[in-house]
Write an enzyme that holds these catalytic residues in place. Structure first.
Site, mmCIF file in Angstrom:
data_model
loop_
_atom_site.group_PDB
_atom_site.id
_atom_site.type_symbol
_atom_site.label_atom_id
_atom_site.label_comp_id
_atom_site.label_asym_id
_atom_site.label_seq_id
_atom_site.Cartn_x
_atom_site.Cartn_y
_atom_site.Cartn_z
ATOM 1 C CB VAL A 293 -6.581 4.744 11.098
ATOM 2 C CG1 VAL A 293 -5.620 5.856 10.255
ATOM 3 C CG2 VAL A 293 -7.003 3.726 10.581
ATOM 4 C CG HIS B 179 -0.378 -0.366 2.541
ATOM 5 N ND1 HIS B 179 -1.143 -0.276 3.692
ATOM 6 C CD2 HIS B 179 1.032 -0.624 3.053
ATOM 7 C CE1 HIS B 179 -0.337 -0.421 4.762
ATOM 8 N NE2 HIS B 179 0.879 -0.695 4.429
HETATM 9 C C1 FA5 Z 1 -5.203 -0.058 2.680
HETATM 10 O O1 FA5 Z 1 -4.410 -0.512 1.558
HETATM 11 C C2 FA5 Z 1 -4.752 1.052 3.587
HETATM 12 N N1 FA5 Z 1 -3.399 1.360 3.422
HETATM 13 C C3 FA5 Z 1 -5.506 2.295 3.133
HETATM 14 C C4 FA5 Z 1 -5.652 3.271 4.388
HETATM 15 C C5 FA5 Z 1 -4.716 4.318 4.270
HETATM 16 C C6 FA5 Z 1 -6.621 3.143 5.497
HETATM 17 C C7 FA5 Z 1 -4.792 5.316 5.237
HETATM 18 C C8 FA5 Z 1 -6.554 4.007 6.516
HETATM 19 C C9 FA5 Z 1 -5.734 5.137 6.287
HETATM 20 P P1 FA5 Z 1 -7.156 -1.397 1.942
HETATM 21 O O2 FA5 Z 1 -6.325 -2.682 1.728
HETATM 22 O O3 FA5 Z 1 -8.429 -1.615 1.887
HETATM 23 O O4 FA5 Z 1 -6.529 -0.321 2.492
HETATM 24 O O5 FA5 Z 1 -6.658 -0.730 0.139
HETATM 25 C C10 FA5 Z 1 -7.242 0.661 -0.300
HETATM 26 C C11 FA5 Z 1 -7.703 0.423 -1.695
HETATM 27 O O6 FA5 Z 1 -7.025 -0.087 -2.524
HETATM 28 C C12 FA5 Z 1 -9.136 -0.257 -1.893
HETATM 29 O O7 FA5 Z 1 -10.352 0.409 -1.417
HETATM 30 C C13 FA5 Z 1 -9.152 -0.906 -3.183
HETATM 31 O O8 FA5 Z 1 -9.960 0.303 -3.934
HETATM 32 C C14 FA5 Z 1 -7.610 -0.647 -3.414
HETATM 33 N N2 FA5 Z 1 -7.150 -2.075 -3.607
HETATM 34 C C15 FA5 Z 1 -6.930 -2.736 -2.435
HETATM 35 N N3 FA5 Z 1 -6.491 -4.176 -3.112
HETATM 36 C C16 FA5 Z 1 -6.410 -4.119 -4.565
HETATM 37 C C17 FA5 Z 1 -6.139 -4.785 -5.780
HETATM 38 N N4 FA5 Z 1 -5.624 -6.002 -5.455
HETATM 39 N N5 FA5 Z 1 -6.558 -4.364 -7.063
HETATM 40 C C18 FA5 Z 1 -7.191 -3.198 -6.979
HETATM 41 N N6 FA5 Z 1 -7.462 -2.187 -5.976
HETATM 42 C C19 FA5 Z 1 -6.846 -2.478 -4.799
#
Ligand code: FA5
Length: 340
Positions: free
Chosen positions: A254, A171
């Protein structure tokens, strides 16, 4: 000896008339002037004339005939070369009335266009760009973000580990840590970039995808600032009528953690196959930065608070343009790419 000059010349003119190109002319040259040609033959016959004077006279006549033949062949050569040039010019003539070839300009990929649009919206709200590496170490990707080794929440991010103890970042959240280590608060940054997870390709997941991280640290920053900023972003990105919903969620870095969904801009919240008939589509994860994360970078959580969010660029593009499958972004099909 009878020279038969007139007959020879008559035949020569007939032969020259029949020539269409330089190759034909070469054959005529060989026939009249070659080693076994007509002139050579006449010269051979000259040898058997005993009378010196007659031989001399005939020799001169043969030479004159030879020069005449050479001149005629040369003239024909000039005509043939011109004919060849004219033919080439005719073949290569440009018809300026024909329509031109379509010119294919390169253009930016739709994901880059959407990324720029998101970045611009946040920059207008005072956020600055910040970047971090795609190859990370465990400290920045996990530990500094409150995700220690063997903590079950690491399973949320199925990671590509590299042989040297490094990993491909799962991420863009490590950029929060790298930025807070370098810049003292107050700060507001956004960080776009590629992320990698061992997620198999399906309609909504790709092993390589793009996120934009947002981070704001200031005094008296609250959850309502985060909600206000996300609301504004959703309206600017998907249209003024867009509504947002905030749900409690869990991310180790968070507290509280939230997830945000926006009204589906394809069906305006009525329900369609893109939003799975719920009227809303999840757009990002966010929350108030955990005090332990602030402590990890030497920021006093009693003085400074902040929020962070991470949104998937593919997800935003899919909602905005009604794209039902993430794989379209990566197939490089020009019929798809040219639509944007
Ligand atoms: C995170 O990666 C957290 N780092 C986000 C965050 C940042 C939360 C700061 C709080 C504070 P998550 O795993 O839900 O969260 O991924 C965030 C977004 O990345 C998802 O909503 C989705 O839109 C995108 N995403 C995650 N995995 C994939 C994937 N394999 N392919 C495409 N988009 C993805």
């Amino acid at each position: 000896m009878d020279l038969q000059k007139e007959e020879i010349l008559k035949e020569l003119f007939l032969d020259l008339d029949k020539t269409e190109n330089i190759e034909d002319l070469e054959k005529v040259k060989v026939k009249y002037l070659g080693k076994k040609g007509i002139i050579k033959n006449l010269m051979e016959r000259l040898k058997i004339i005993e009378e010196k004077e007659e031989r001399k006279k005939l020799g001169e006549l043969i030479n004159t005939l030879k020069e005449q033949i050479e001149d005629e062949i040369k003239n024909r050569e000039v005509v043939l070369i011109k004919k060849l040039k004219d033919k080439k010019i005719e073949e290569e003539r440009i018809d300026e009335t024909l329509p031109g070839y379509p010119y294919n300009f390169g253009k930016r990929h739709i994901l880059k266009l959407v990324e720029s649009e998101i970045v611009e919206i946040f920059m207008r709200m005072g956020f600055h760009l910040s970047f971090g590496p795609e190859i990370e170490n465990e400290y920045y990707n996990f530990e500094a973000l409150n995700i220690p080794k063997y903590h079950p929440s690491r399973d949320m991010w199925d990671t590509f580990y590299l042989p040297n103890g490094l990993l491909l970042r799962t991420h863009t959240s490590p950029v929060q840590i790298r930025t807070m280590e370098k810049i003292k608060p107050p700060l507001r940054i956004i960080s776009p970039g590629r992320c990698f997870r061992r997620d198999p390709f399906d309609a909504s997941h790709s092993p390589v995808f793009h996120q934009i991280e947002g981070l704001m640290i200031d005094k008296d920053t609250s959850l309502s600032d985060l909600m206000g900023i996300i609301n504004l972003f959703a309206k600017k990105m998907f249209g003024e009528k867009t509504q947002t919903k905030f749900y409690l969620s869990y991310f180790p870095f968070v507290e509280p953690g939230i997830e945000v969904a926006a009204t589906c801009s394809l069906c305006n919240g009525k329900g369609c196959n893109v939003c799975k008939y719920s009227g809303y589509v999840e757009i990002l994860g966010a929350g108030m930065v955990h005090p332990d994360v602030l402590k990890n970078v030497g920021i006093d959580p009693e003085i400074w608070q902040g929020f962070a969010f991470g949104l998937g660029i593919e997800r935003v593009a899919m909602i905005k343009y009604g794209i039902s499958d993430i794989r379209y972004f990566y197939e490089n099909d020009l019929r798809f790419l040219n639509e944007f």
